[in-house]
Motif scaffolding. Structure first.
Motif, mmCIF file in Angstrom:
data_model
loop_
_atom_site.group_PDB
_atom_site.id
_atom_site.type_symbol
_atom_site.label_atom_id
_atom_site.label_comp_id
_atom_site.label_asym_id
_atom_site.label_seq_id
_atom_site.Cartn_x
_atom_site.Cartn_y
_atom_site.Cartn_z
ATOM 1 N N GLN A 238 0.847 -1.181 0.000
ATOM 2 C CA GLN A 238 0.000 0.000 0.000
ATOM 3 C C GLN A 238 0.887 1.237 0.000
ATOM 4 O O GLN A 238 1.974 1.228 0.555
ATOM 5 C CB GLN A 238 -0.885 0.025 1.262
ATOM 6 N N SER A 239 0.415 2.283 -0.654
ATOM 7 C CA SER A 239 1.227 3.496 -0.635
ATOM 8 C C SER A 239 1.109 4.155 0.730
ATOM 9 O O SER A 239 0.019 4.244 1.304
ATOM 10 C CB SER A 239 0.792 4.447 -1.746
ATOM 11 N N VAL A 240 2.240 4.557 1.246
ATOM 12 C CA VAL A 240 2.285 5.212 2.549
ATOM 13 C C VAL A 240 3.036 6.528 2.400
ATOM 14 O O VAL A 240 3.789 6.715 1.453
ATOM 15 C CB VAL A 240 2.987 4.332 3.616
ATOM 16 N N VAL A 241 2.819 7.418 3.332
ATOM 17 C CA VAL A 241 3.512 8.697 3.305
ATOM 18 C C VAL A 241 5.001 8.450 3.505
ATOM 19 O O VAL A 241 5.395 7.664 4.362
ATOM 20 C CB VAL A 241 2.981 9.626 4.420
ATOM 21 N N GLN A 242 5.817 9.095 2.682
ATOM 22 C CA GLN A 242 7.245 8.907 2.809
ATOM 23 C C GLN A 242 7.721 9.359 4.177
ATOM 24 O O GLN A 242 7.209 10.331 4.707
ATOM 25 C CB GLN A 242 7.971 9.681 1.713
ATOM 26 N N HIS A 243 8.671 8.631 4.735
ATOM 27 C CA HIS A 243 9.237 8.864 6.062
ATOM 28 C C HIS A 243 8.262 8.487 7.179
ATOM 29 O O HIS A 243 8.500 8.805 8.334
ATOM 30 C CB HIS A 243 9.710 10.311 6.238
ATOM 31 N N ALA A 244 7.161 7.836 6.827
ATOM 32 C CA ALA A 244 6.260 7.339 7.867
ATOM 33 C C ALA A 244 6.971 6.225 8.630
ATOM 34 O O ALA A 244 7.779 5.486 8.065
ATOM 35 C CB ALA A 244 4.985 6.801 7.235
ATOM 36 N N LEU A 245 6.705 6.115 9.893
ATOM 37 C CA LEU A 245 7.365 5.098 10.713
ATOM 38 C C LEU A 245 6.591 3.796 10.714
ATOM 39 O O LEU A 245 7.144 2.721 10.864
ATOM 40 C CB LEU A 245 7.528 5.592 12.154
ATOM 41 N N VAL A 246 5.265 3.915 10.551
ATOM 42 C CA VAL A 246 4.405 2.745 10.599
ATOM 43 C C VAL A 246 3.443 2.812 9.415
ATOM 44 O O VAL A 246 2.953 3.876 9.062
ATOM 45 C CB VAL A 246 3.635 2.716 11.946
ATOM 46 N N CYS A 247 3.176 1.680 8.794
ATOM 47 C CA CYS A 247 2.241 1.638 7.673
ATOM 48 C C CYS A 247 0.821 1.841 8.186
ATOM 49 O O CYS A 247 0.410 1.228 9.163
ATOM 50 C CB CYS A 247 2.364 0.288 6.963
#
Ligand code: ZN
Length: 71
Positions: A10-19
């Protein structure tokens, strides 16, 4: 900018720590990212070298065929 979760894709926000989708920890150490980039570069260089070697081999084969025909 977005990135893809390595677990659920799934696409996640870049630099996110957790999906946000599968809740897995998706932090990647900087050193691993650097290593990956380094490996990508090495792979590109290797495939370039392979293409050069193949072209060289083809040239040699062609030359050999010509010299065989001449003698
Ligand atoms: Zn995920």
């Amino acid at each position: 900018m977005t990135a893809n979760c390595p677990f659920c894709a799934q696409s996640v926000v870049q630099h996110a720590l957790v999906c946000s989708s599968c809740s897995r920890d998706i932090t990647i150490p900087e050193s691993l990212i650097a290593e990956r980039d380094d490996l990508f570069r090495k792979r590109e260089m290797a495939s370039e070298e392979l293409a050069n070697a193949k072209a060289e081999l083809e040239t040699l084969r062609r030359r050999q065929r010509l010299s065989l025909r001449r003698s």
